[in-house]
Design a protein around this motif. Structure first.
Motif, PDB file in Angstrom:
ATOM      1  N   PHE A   1       7.746 -10.036  -5.376  1.00  0.00           N
ATOM      2  CA  PHE A   1       8.901  -9.203  -5.055  1.00  0.00           C
ATOM      3  C   PHE A   1       9.332  -8.355  -6.240  1.00  0.00           C
ATOM      4  N   ASP A   2       9.115  -8.848  -7.432  1.00  0.00           N
ATOM      5  CA  ASP A   2       9.411  -8.032  -8.609  1.00  0.00           C
ATOM      6  C   ASP A   2       8.523  -6.787  -8.590  1.00  0.00           C
ATOM      7  N   LEU A   3       7.276  -6.961  -8.179  1.00  0.00           N
ATOM      8  CA  LEU A   3       6.364  -5.807  -8.118  1.00  0.00           C
ATOM      9  C   LEU A   3       6.766  -4.864  -6.986  1.00  0.00           C
ATOM     10  N   LEU A   4       6.990  -5.422  -5.792  1.00  0.00           N
ATOM     11  CA  LEU A   4       7.354  -4.559  -4.656  1.00  0.00           C
ATOM     12  C   LEU A   4       8.626  -3.769  -4.955  1.00  0.00           C
ATOM     13  N   TYR A   5       9.645  -4.485  -5.428  1.00  0.00           N
ATOM     14  CA  TYR A   5      10.909  -3.797  -5.729  1.00  0.00           C
ATOM     15  C   TYR A   5      10.746  -2.870  -6.935  1.00  0.00           C
ATOM     16  N   GLY A   6       9.875  -3.250  -7.851  1.00  0.00           N
ATOM     17  CA  GLY A   6       9.623  -2.396  -9.026  1.00  0.00           C
ATOM     18  C   GLY A   6       8.997  -1.075  -8.621  1.00  0.00           C
ATOM     19  N   LEU A   7       8.016  -1.122  -7.735  1.00  0.00           N
ATOM     20  CA  LEU A   7       7.375   0.111  -7.255  1.00  0.00           C
ATOM     21  C   LEU A   7       8.404   0.978  -6.524  1.00  0.00           C
ATOM     22  N   TYR A   8       9.222   0.312  -5.713  1.00  0.00           N
ATOM     23  CA  TYR A   8      10.262   1.026  -4.949  1.00  0.00           C
ATOM     24  C   TYR A   8      11.275   1.679  -5.896  1.00  0.00           C
ATOM     25  N   GLU A   9      11.750   0.892  -6.857  1.00  0.00           N
ATOM     26  CA  GLU A   9      12.781   1.420  -7.764  1.00  0.00           C
ATOM     27  C   GLU A   9      12.240   2.599  -8.578  1.00  0.00           C
TER      28      GLU A   9
ATOM     29  N   TYR B   1       4.549   5.256  -5.480  1.00  0.00           N
ATOM     30  CA  TYR B   1       4.656   5.131  -6.946  1.00  0.00           C
ATOM     31  C   TYR B   1       3.759   6.152  -7.636  1.00  0.00           C
ATOM     32  N   LYS B   2       2.524   6.249  -7.166  1.00  0.00           N
ATOM     33  CA  LYS B   2       1.576   7.152  -7.825  1.00  0.00           C
ATOM     34  C   LYS B   2       1.970   8.609  -7.591  1.00  0.00           C
TER      35      LYS B   2
ATOM     36  N   THR C   1       0.833  -1.208   0.000  1.00  0.00           N
ATOM     37  CA  THR C   1       0.000   0.000   0.000  1.00  0.00           C
ATOM     38  C   THR C   1       0.867   1.257   0.000  1.00  0.00           C
ATOM     39  N   GLY C   2       1.846   1.309   0.911  1.00  0.00           N
ATOM     40  CA  GLY C   2       2.722   2.475   0.969  1.00  0.00           C
ATOM     41  C   GLY C   2       3.487   2.669  -0.328  1.00  0.00           C
TER      42      GLY C   2
ATOM     43  N   SER D   1       9.752   4.615  -7.795  1.00  0.00           N
ATOM     44  CA  SER D   1       9.535   5.772  -6.912  1.00  0.00           C
ATOM     45  C   SER D   1      10.869   6.448  -6.620  1.00  0.00           C
ATOM     46  N   LYS D   2      11.867   5.627  -6.311  1.00  0.00           N
ATOM     47  CA  LYS D   2      13.165   6.187  -5.927  1.00  0.00           C
ATOM     48  C   LYS D   2      13.807   6.950  -7.091  1.00  0.00           C
ATOM     49  N   MET D   3      13.762   6.340  -8.269  1.00  0.00           N
ATOM     50  CA  MET D   3      14.411   7.011  -9.405  1.00  0.00           C
ATOM     51  C   MET D   3      13.630   8.249  -9.835  1.00  0.00           C
TER      52      MET D   3
END
Lengths: 453, 313
Positions: free
Chosen positions: A151-159, A20-21, A14-15, A161-163
């Motif tokens: 995990f691909d999705l979780l890390y994908g959202l994180y990556e 991401y959005k 959720t976070g 957002s971060k970039m």
């Protein structure tokens, strides 16, 4: 003290979805999580199924799951995340269940507009799913499901957002929240922040964050155990038909992962506490006893059993509520929180009432895996079971993983049939080389979980 | 006959490649477990046998898909298909914690046997108080290299090694089943059906044959757990002679471990995975194993039933 437009507490699905959005807009955003990597709380251990049927249909969680379903698939496409579309067979194994199938079918048909629902006879089932038990008399097939590489999705959202400008702080615990007229102050074990808006998406710990602002809610921690096998037994998800559904659970199913391994469960029982992710023999017996009746096939080698904990709120539904003008709580994000997460994020962002100014975003580079297309790949293979190459392990480190668990979650190394027997030593050495540290410094998941000395 | 492709260059793959003049496919180092295994069985050191068979031709890469025509491999040069008759020599896999009925929360410090073996041979410590679940040649060999206190929990897979051998080496042996693991970050203790054990490392060493490519023809530990390296070589010899002889195949129906399950009538013998003194019935004949892993002669027929009758004490 650093100031942000929005601070999000919790880097679970959720976070991360909110991060991401919001990262598409010109905002200063910080996401804080007490774990060492994104998605290591409630989001770490679930089935990663994009759901359709969630009863009762009038509940918020059911509505948000149906809304979130197509958007989650779209986000997987945008981020290059691995997923497989599938359907669910809701199976009747008793005569009274067979007789009730037309009524259940009509009920689902009326409530699941936009999703394809079909009645299936025994002949079709035996032809299409040869491993089904001869006890199965009929089924309802509901399309619109998918299995995602969690995990691909979780890390994908994180990556992503971060970039695109979101700050992340891991291993950081929120200790206090001070609500003011023009801002919110967040006190953590590492410092203090100020934000125009604060979002509580702390999953299992969201009740405790809410208490810091005077909200009174208590979760029941519900524990669900999943068993993963080395092979799958069906092309669809196989769920027994329940004529008296439990509002707290969908009841589990015979499922599979995006990589084609069997995934059975989950059950649901109360955990002894929020840290209780233990599995016992009774869980396994219960899952095997319940689901093995649905098939006439050997499920293969049971590789692992793992437990996930979900926060079950008193009313068995998601709660989205404000504290004052500047804080929003997302509470009770139990199943199907994964499927609902895009719709939940939309609601929260709408509630912020913040001026959103779009910006140019950079796309996430897809994590390339040899096992997705081995005949057109190359590399030194480290993990034989999941065909993980040295470059994939290095890439996981380059993308931010510093623990063995982070690397295995991202790559699938050590998670195959041999459970790391043949690759663990190489994975540790490649990680150490990429990180520029001694192998002895690498931990399983931080906090003193040393591996070798 | 096509050329023979053998997936895995451990001792069984090496010896089979030598007997068949075959090509080995190996993703890592040649030699497998026995490359670093200097702990003898019946006076024979596996590392010496590896040296003896090292001359075979090796193609570097990981085999990921096999068919009747050959095998696909993946390496730093890319992927390619190699034509040939494929035989698996992938060795053993360790039984998983779920298979063994070990539950609880999984902290750091739980290793499948081979990973612990690799780490120790690369110079790392894996714990101070090590519990090994499964007493067999491989786990005993690992224990002999550990600079730590070692307790064996007996398990059920051992053929050759007696508890006495482990105790003579200074290790504790507990006859119990591990049921539960505890520890927050690193493993702290185990619950067994006979009580608690304090430990910071658990080695899972109950072994099963491993056949990841689902191949019909297999050799060594990918077909049956052999603890004796000389028997691994003997097994490879029997299989190679069977494949080259062109005789009729004899099928062996057996509840006990047995290799090969199908053997040429020209060769007419198999290795049985039982300990010395075990009474066996082979068709209408009864025999007693004079050594661990006895080689038994088969009667002339298409199908033979092999039964374990008991053990001479």
């Amino acid at each position: 003290m650093r100031r942000y437009d929005v601070i999000i507490i919790g880097a679970g699905i959720t976070g991360l979805m909110i991060s991401y959005k919001l990262s598409h807009y010109k905002l200063r955003i910080l996401t804080i999580d007490k774990n060492p990597e994104p998605g290591w709380g409630v989001s770490r251990a679930h089935a990663a199924i994009v759901h359709v049927v969630q009863l009762p249909f009038k509940s918020l969680k059911s509505k948000l799951a149906r809304l979130g379903n197509p958007e989650l698939i779209k986000i997987c496409e945008e981020l290059g995340v691995r997923y497989k579309r599938t359907s669910t067979l809701i199976l009747a194994t008793e005569l009274h269940q067979l007789l009730s199938l037309p009524f259940v079918y009509l009920y689902l048909k009326v409530n699941l507009r936009g999703f394809d629902v079909k009645l299936r006879g025994r002949g079709y089932l035996m032809r299409e799913e040869p491993n089904l038990s001869k006890r199965v008399l009929g089924a309802i097939e509901v399309n619109g499901y998918a299995v995602v590489d969690n995990f691909d999705l979780l890390y994908g959202l994180y990556e992503f957002s971060k970039m695109n400008g979101v700050d992340f702080s891991f291993n950081e615990r929120v200790l206090g929240i001070e609500m003011r007229d023009r801002e919110v102050r967040v006190l953590t074990d590492k410092g203090e922040y100020e934000a125009s808006y604060l979002i509580n998406a702390a999953g299992l710990w969201a009740d405790e964050i809410a208490k810091m602002t005077g909200e009174d809610i208590e979760f029941e921690p519900g524990k669900g155990i999943l068993v993963i096998f080395d092979k799958s037994v069906s092309k669809r998800l196989l769920a027994p038909l329940y004529l008296k559904p439990d509002p707290k659970t969908k009841g589990g199913a015979i499922m599979f992962t995006h990589d084609g391994r069997g995934l059975w469960g989950p059950n649901l029982r109360m955990a002894s506490g929020k840290e209780d992710i233990s599995v016992d023999g009774q869980d396994i017996e219960m899952i095997m006893g319940k689901f093995s009746k649905l098939i006439d096939a050997d499920p293969g080698i049971p590789l692992k059993a793992y437990a996930g904990i979900r926060p079950i709120p008193p009313q068995n539904d998601f709660i989205v509520k404000r504290s004052g003008e500047r804080m929003i709580h997302i509470l009770g994000t139990e199943s199907p929180g994964f499927t609902a997460s895009p719709a939940l994020a939309n609601i929260v962002i709408g509630m912020l009432g913040i001026r959103l100014e779009e910006k140019e975003v950079r796309k996430r580079e897809k994590f390339r895996r040899a096992r997705d297309d081995p005949k057109n790949s190359k590399g030194r293979v480290i993990c034989l079971c999941n065909l993980v190459t040295e470059e994939e392990i290095r890439e996981a480190v380059r993308r931010g993983s510093r623990t063995l668990q982070g690397v295995t979650f991202r790559t699938g190394a050590c998670m195959g049939t041999c459970q790391g027997s043949r690759c663990l030593a190489d994975v540790l050495e490649v990680m150490a080389s990429e990180m520029g540290v001694d192998v002895r410094e690498i931990q399983l998941r931080g906090d003193g979980s040393w591996i070798v000395s | 006959m096509d050329r023979f492709l053998i997936v895995g260059a451990g001792l069984s793959g090496l010896s089979l490649a030598k007997f068949l003049n075959g090509v080995l496919i190996e993703k890592g180092r040649v030699g497998g477990f026995f490359l670093n295994d200097d702990y003898p069985v019946g006076g024979v050191r596996g590392s010496r046998l590896v040296e003896e068979f090292r001359e075979a031709s090796v193609v570097r890469g990981a085999a990921f898909e096999a068919s009747e025509e050959g095998v696909y491999i993946l390496s730093e040069e890319g992927s390619k298909f190699i034509k040939g008759f494929v035989i698996g020599a992938n060795g053993f896999r360790e039984k998983t914690a779920v298979e063994l009925g070990i539950f609880g929360f999984r902290p750091s410090g739980i290793f499948p046997l081979y990973s612990a073996w690799e780490l120790v041979n690369r110079g790392y410590g894996i714990g101070e108080r090590v519990v090994i679940y499964g007493l067999n040649h491989y786990s005993l060999s690992l224990a002999s290299k550990l600079r730590a206190s070692v307790t064996f929990v007996r398990g059920s897979g051992s053929l050759v090694h007696s508890e006495g051998e482990a105790m003579d080496m200074g290790f504790d042996v507990v006859g119990a089943k591990v049921k539960w693991v505890e520890g927050k970050a690193r493993l702290e203790r185990l619950r067994t059906d006979e009580g608690e054990l304090r430990t910071d490392a658990l080695i899972l060493a109950e072994l099963s044959p491993w056949n990841p490519l689902n191949l019909e023809y297999r050799v060594g530990n990918s077909a049956m757990i052999f603890e004796d390296p000389s028997k691994i070589v003997e097994g490879a010899k029997i299989l190679s002679e069977s494949l080259l002889s062109g005789g009729k195949w004899v099928e062996v129906i057996s509840e006990a471990p047995c290799f090969p399950r199908k053997v040429s009538s020209e060769v007419g013998k198999v290795i049985v995975g039982v300990r010395e003194g075990t009474r066996l019935r082979l068709g209408d004949r009864e025999i007693v194993a004079e050594e661990p892993y006895p080689v038994v002669e088969l009667p002339v027929c298409d199908r033979v039933r092999l039964e374990v009758m008991g053990c001479m004490e």
